[in-house]
Each structure stands twice: as C-alpha cells, then as structure tokens.
Scaffold this active site. Structure first.
Site, PDB file in Angstrom:
ATOM      1  N   LEU A 333       0.830  -1.217   0.000  1.00 23.95           N
ATOM      2  CA  LEU A 333       0.000   0.000   0.000  1.00 23.95           C
ATOM      3  C   LEU A 333       0.857   1.257   0.000  1.00 23.95           C
ATOM      4  CD1 LEU A 333      -2.491  -1.161   2.752  1.00 23.95           C
ATOM      5  CD2 LEU A 333      -3.010  -0.900   0.335  1.00 23.95           C
ATOM      6  N   ASP A 450       3.169  15.389  13.009  1.00 29.39           N
ATOM      7  CA  ASP A 450       3.409  15.104  11.594  1.00 29.39           C
ATOM      8  C   ASP A 450       2.096  15.174  10.813  1.00 29.39           C
ATOM      9  OD1 ASP A 450       4.783  14.531   9.302  1.00 29.39           O
ATOM     10  OD2 ASP A 450       5.280  12.452   9.818  1.00 29.39           O
TER      11      ASP A 450
HETATM   12  P1  ADP Z   1       5.703   6.891   7.218  1.00 28.21           P
HETATM   13  O1  ADP Z   1       6.038   7.048   8.640  1.00 28.21           O
HETATM   14  O2  ADP Z   1       6.774   6.259   6.418  1.00 28.21           O
HETATM   15  O3  ADP Z   1       5.217   8.150   6.593  1.00 28.21           O
HETATM   16  P2  ADP Z   1       2.929   5.997   7.130  1.00 28.21           P
HETATM   17  O4  ADP Z   1       2.314   5.493   8.379  1.00 28.21           O
HETATM   18  O5  ADP Z   1       2.558   7.369   6.733  1.00 28.21           O
HETATM   19  O6  ADP Z   1       4.492   5.835   7.223  1.00 28.21           O
HETATM   20  O7  ADP Z   1       2.555   4.984   5.948  1.00 28.21           O
HETATM   21  C1  ADP Z   1       3.133   5.063   4.650  1.00 28.21           C
HETATM   22  C2  ADP Z   1       2.118   4.788   3.568  1.00 28.21           C
HETATM   23  O8  ADP Z   1       1.511   3.501   3.746  1.00 28.21           O
HETATM   24  C3  ADP Z   1       0.956   5.746   3.568  1.00 28.21           C
HETATM   25  O9  ADP Z   1       1.243   6.901   2.845  1.00 28.21           O
HETATM   26  C4  ADP Z   1      -0.161   4.925   2.931  1.00 28.21           C
HETATM   27  O10 ADP Z   1      -0.040   4.928   1.537  1.00 28.21           O
HETATM   28  C5  ADP Z   1       0.121   3.523   3.442  1.00 28.21           C
HETATM   29  N1  ADP Z   1      -0.652   3.273   4.662  1.00 28.21           N
HETATM   30  C6  ADP Z   1      -0.249   3.451   5.921  1.00 28.21           C
HETATM   31  N2  ADP Z   1      -1.205   3.127   6.809  1.00 28.21           N
HETATM   32  C7  ADP Z   1      -2.254   2.722   6.087  1.00 28.21           C
HETATM   33  C8  ADP Z   1      -3.587   2.270   6.407  1.00 28.21           C
HETATM   34  N3  ADP Z   1      -4.005   2.157   7.672  1.00 28.21           N
HETATM   35  N4  ADP Z   1      -4.425   1.952   5.396  1.00 28.21           N
HETATM   36  C9  ADP Z   1      -4.016   2.080   4.122  1.00 28.21           C
HETATM   37  N5  ADP Z   1      -2.804   2.494   3.749  1.00 28.21           N
HETATM   38  C10 ADP Z   1      -1.913   2.811   4.706  1.00 28.21           C
HETATM   39 MG    MG Z   2       3.559   9.226   6.519  1.00 21.75          MG
END
Ligand code: ADP
Ligand code: MG
Length: 596
Positions: A333, A450
């Site tokens: 994802l 963030d």
């Molecule tokens: P980072 O700390 O690297 O920014 P994130 O938690 O923002 O990590 O997650 C990175 C990416 O993974 C998001 O931009 C999204 O595309 C996908 N993602 C994260 N959590 C979810 C979720 N609960 N459902 C769907 N996609 C998710």
């Molecule tokens: Mg993120």
C-alpha cells in the site's frame, strides 16, 4: 442547528401568509415595510413579504442547488441576510426597495417549523438505531454528519407520521376515514401502486376525495397543478394551512392503527453498512455518487467503530497479535523509512477485518524497532472514528504493526488524481473530520507532530482518518508542550515557528500544520512552498510570508488557514476553536435547513 436567519430581527420563522399580513398591518403598512419568513413548501427556502401601495407582496426565495438564494429571475446571494440587504439598495424587479424591517414584537421568537422541534431528538435516535452507536461515537457521528442526517430524515420523516398509512388500497383508505367521527378535513396519506406516487385521501361533507401526489423529475412532490414541495410532510403541513387545490384544508389526521401516534420515532432505513463496505473497498476508495440513492456516510464503514467494540472480540484484545490470525497479502500500500505497508486480513473471533500492516524491513536495527513499538504503544491509547486505529503488533518474520485499513490512501494523492470529481464542499467535509480527530488528540493531551495531507488517509470519498503517529508524543500532566531534545528529520514546511526555533511542540503547533494541510487539500494535493527549500521557508515565515490562497479555496477557509498560521502560538486558536469554525462553515454550505 438554528436557521441561518434566526438572528435577524425581521425573521419570523414558520408563520403563514395570513400571519405575515397581520404583522405588516400592525407595523403600519408603510411603503417598503418588509419581513422574512420560512417557506412552507421548500426545504431551506424563505418568503420575503413586502408592503407597497398598501398592498402586500410575497416573494418566494428559493435555495438553489449550489447553496445560494434567489428570488425567481433575480440575482443569487449567499444567504437570506445578504439577499435582503441587496434589495434594500435596489428594487431590481420587486415592487419597491426594502425600506424598513418589520421588527418582531418584544417576546416573539421566530416560530419553529414542524420539523424543528423534533429534529434534535430525531437525529440522535436515527443515528443510534441505524448504526447502533452509543456514547462519544454517537455524538461524533452527529457532529460530523448533521446536515446529511437531517436531509435523510427530512425526506423519509413521513413514514413515521401518524397520518401515513403506507400502501393501502383506496377502499381501505375510505374504510379507515369513515370509521369513527367524520369531520370535514379528516385526512390520510397512502402510497399508490405506481412507484413514487402517493395519494391524499380526505373527507368533506361525509364524502371521500382522493388526490394523486406525483414526484416530478426534480424530486418535488405535488398534487397535479398544485404547489410543489420537497417532502411529503411539508405538503401536508402546507395543506393544513391552505386548501391549495384540494376541497378543504386538512384538519384532523386519520391515525394509522399500525403507527404509534408518536412522530418522534425516526424512520428506519435498511442498514446498508454491508453494501457500502463493498463500495468503499474499491481499490482507490472512490465511488461515484450514487444517483438518487443516499450517499455513503462515515458511519456506514465498518471501521467507524473499533473492532473491539464487540465484547466477544474485546476479550481477546492484547497488544501482541497471533501470527496465525493474520493473512498478509503481497500488495504493497505504501512504503517509508521503516519498510513497507502491506494489505492483509485479520481474523477475530466474530469478524474478519481488512488491515494495513506496517512491516519493519530491517529487524536488526534496534532504533527502528523501538520507534515502531513506540508508535504502537501510542496508537493503543487512541480510539476515535477519525483516527486510524491500531489493531495490535505482531512479532513474527518481522515486527509488524497492524492497523485498520483505509483503502482510499493518502489525501494528497487522492485529491490530485480525482481533481475533477471532488467538489470543494467534499474537501471541506473531509477537513472537518480531520479537525474532529485533532480536537480529540488535543483533549487528550497528545501532539501529532506530523499532520500533513500525506498522513490523512481516506476510507472513502467522504471519510478521512488521521494516521502516522511515528513522531507523536503524549504531553506530561504538568506541561503544555513537548520539548524535543534534538532537531531531527523534520517536516519543516508543516512546522510552526516555535517548533523550529525552540523545539517546542503543542497542539497549537499541530494547528499550524492543520493550516498547511488545509492548503494542500484546497490545492487538490499540491506541494506547499514548492520552489523553496526548508531553510528558505523558515526565513519566509519569519518575515511574515504565508502560503497564498488556493484558487478554489473559499474565503472563510482561507481566513481560518491564516489564523492557523498566527505567528505566536499563544495567540493561535486551538483545535476546539478550529473544529467549531470548520463545523460552522461545513454546516453552512451543506445545510438545507429542514424547516417548513
Ligand atoms: P511513514 O512514517 O513512512 O510516513 P505511514 O504510516 O505514513 O508511514 O505509511 C506510509 C504509507 O503507507 C501511507 O502513505 C499509505 O499509503 C500507506 N498506509 C499506511 N497506513 C495505512 C492504512 N491504515 N491503510 C491504508 N494504507 C496505509
Ligand atoms: Mg507518513
């Protein structure tokens, strides 16, 4: 939710034409004397009653599809107040300019419409019964969706009225009218076999009369050649006051024996959570608005309530999940510093839920592991419909953080790829939801640190959740902010001056980031301060520079954005205020006041 005109001293609410005439007569019938009242026929419409040459003229003000108000053939205005102000300067087709407001006599409040008095109660009961919600989740559903719920109820409210007899035949209608007393104006409404048509059956001089009610293409109800109404109950309310096209005014409701004579009970729609889930799980979370059907509400999604709200499933709730309950898909994802996020399914006792799994790529790196565990421990404390919930952590082939799935992905990407399909109102709705989630964090003394459009994920087009708690912190009981020991890899373009200058993080700093997130949303996913590097942005802000108003951003939203970018954090609004402003504006643009 009060009517937008409630505070105008010349607004009388739901009074009839005769009552309006009476007030104007009492006011002296001077030229240009005017008052405003609610239209009894259209949802959200008004009537302007004006005196000219000792005669009284009544001009209906329609609320148009784009939310503006206009007298037929006249200019559009953003509200009834603005409209009246306009006609006080220029008659522009009216019999004369509005000269003197006919002020409500002392002690007279605007008269509530038939629906007003039962609205609050209905909203709550409706949400409680339709989605099985309780407590805070119920309150948040109402806050975030009041305008939608109100429309829904307004268009189905007749189903619970005592005078509504559902689909009975003409003969049965007559039998019911003739049973008991037979006063003139005794009436009932029934559904006809032909889809979408109804009939009004009434008694007059001991004879039964039947009038067909048709639904036209624009969704309005009318008795052929009669006035048009947005809802059936408005038609009935109107005919109680005026015998517009029928033999007499409606007087006494013939009660449906199978309908409890309590109009307060909400209409029940078939719960459609199931069907909406399949819609909401389109690969990109986007579903075209269904024509004629009601649109998806956040409460329809299974992730509106915690999967642990079921007592059976709650028994198993632990931080660490069993690996055998987790199915991991190959589909990625997203990805980040830590590794990647994969799609999956988590099997609980009573249900299976779609999940997103943050997989740590390098388990040997102790600091990354610690960070992910901190993120998990933080998320474990949160439970709000507008925040991505964590299901638990799984330590198996890798360390994994299992979360609710938000299949629409990050807000910035969603908006930039769907620019033509998403309305500005839709953007406001989503941002309001983000403000509800942030208000919850503020109330619980958590700072996100963030907040950005990339970290707002969509469940579907009308449902946003805040995610990515990798930098989040709880603020100590005696502190008002968190102080970072060292500056790190920070999203500088989203940070308030005090974060950069003093490493000081409070909810007020999150408010600054919310402003930037608003900007990202109203530009449909553009990058803020595009051409500048981090340090340049810092100087730019110090010198009083701010992001420009996005071309499609409404003024009210631009004002709020600028408030979020108040330099001194003490002078900046908190989320309590920000949410309230978002809510007011959101209600204002979506509200069709369901009043007669
Ligand atoms: P980072 O700390 O690297 O920014 P994130 O938690 O923002 O990590 O997650 C990175 C990416 O993974 C998001 O931009 C999204 O595309 C996908 N993602 C994260 N959590 C979810 C979720 N609960 N459902 C769907 N996609 C998710
Ligand atoms: Mg993120």
């Amino acid at each position: 939710m009060r009517d937008v005109a409630f505070n105008l001293p010349f607004f009388y609410g739901s009074i009839s034409r005769c009552e309006a005439d009476e007030y104007l007569r009492m006011g002296g019938m001077t030229d240009g004397l005017f008052l405003l009242r609610l239209c009894l026929r259209s949802l959200g419409g008004y009537v302007l009653s004006v005196v000219h040459d000792l005669k009284i003229y009544h001009y209906p003000i329609e609320r148009q599809l784009n939310g503006t108000y206009a007298i037929a053939g006249g200019k559009s205005h953003c509200g009834p107040e603005e409209l009246c102000e306009y006609y006080s300067r220029d008659a522009d087709g009216l019999s004369c300019v509005l000269r003197k407001p006919c002020i409500r006599p002392a002690g007279v409040e605007p008269k509530p419409g038939a629906f007003d008095t039962i609205r609050e109660h209905m909203l709550r009961e409706y949400a409680r019964q339709t989605w099985n919600l309780e407590g805070d989740t119920l309150e948040q559903a109402i806050i975030s969706q009041a305008p939608q719920l109100q429309k829904l109820i307004a268009t189905t409210a007749h189903e619970k009225m005592a005078w509504y007899h559902a689909s009975i035949a003409r003969e049965e209608a007559e039998r019911r009218l003739y049973s008991g007393a037979q006063p003139d104006g005794k009436y009932l409404l029934r559904q006809r076999k032909e889809a979408g048509t109804y009939a009004l059956s009434m008694l007059y001089g001991k004879t039964a009369y039947h009038y067909r009610i048709e639904l036209d293409k624009s969704g309005k109800f009318s008795i052929p050649d009669g006035s048009k109404f947005d809802t059936l109950w408005q038609l009935v309310e109107y005919l109680k006051l005026k015998s517009d096209g029928v033999i007499s005014v409606l007087r006494e409701a013939c009660n449906n024996p199978s309908q409890p004579a309590d109009p307060v009970r909400p209409p029940t729609l078939p719960p459609n959570r199931q069907s909406v889930i399949s819609l909401a799980c389109n690969p990109d979370g986007y579903t075209p608005e269904p024509m004629g059907e009601r649109r998806i509400l956040p409460m329809d999604a299974s992730s509106y309530v915690s999967p642990y709200s079921d007592p059976e499933d709650l028994k198993d709730k632990k931080l660490y999940l069993k690996r055998e309950c987790l199915l991991i898909d190959e589909v990625e994802l997203g990805s980040g510093n830590f590794g990647c996020v994969k799609k999956g399914v988590y099997k609980m006792r009573k249900q299976q839920i779609d999940v997103a799994i943050k997989v740590l790529k390098n388990d040997n790196e102790k600091s990354l592991k610690e960070e992910l565990m901190k993120e998990a421990e933080f998320m474990q404390k949160l439970d709000n419909p507008y925040i991505v919930r964590m299901i638990g952590v799984c330590q198996a082939e890798h360390l994994m953080l299992v979360m609710e799935m938000a299949s629409g992905g990050p807000l910035n990407k969603f908006l930039s790829s769907k620019k033509d399909q998403i309305s500005v109102d839709n953007v406001v709705e989503l941002l309001h939801q983000v403000s509800i989630g942030m208000r919850y964090l503020e109330e619980n003394n958590f700072v996100h640190r963030d907040l950005a459009a990339r970290n707002v994920l969509l469940v579907n087009q009308h449902y946003a959740k805040i995610s990515d708690f990798g930098l989040s912190k709880a603020i100590g009981a005696d502190d008002s902010y968190y102080k970072a020991r060292t500056a790190g890899k920070w999203p500088v373009k989203w940070y308030a001056p005090e974060c950069i200058n003093f490493r000081k993080f409070s909810s007020k700093a999150d408010v600054w980031s919310f402003g930037v997130t608003m900007w990202e949303a109203f530009t449909f996913g553009q990058k803020p301060y595009k051409k500048m590097k981090g340090p340049e942005v810092v100087t730019f802000i110090e010198q009083g520079g701010r992001l420009e108003r996005p071309p499609e951003c409404p003024d009210e939203m631009h004002e709020l954005m600028q408030e979020c970018w108040t330099y001194k954090c003490d002078d900046r609004p908190g989320f309590e205020q920000v949410e309230s402003k978002m809510r007011n504006y959101y209600y204002q643009i979506t509200q069709k006041p369901a009043t007669v």
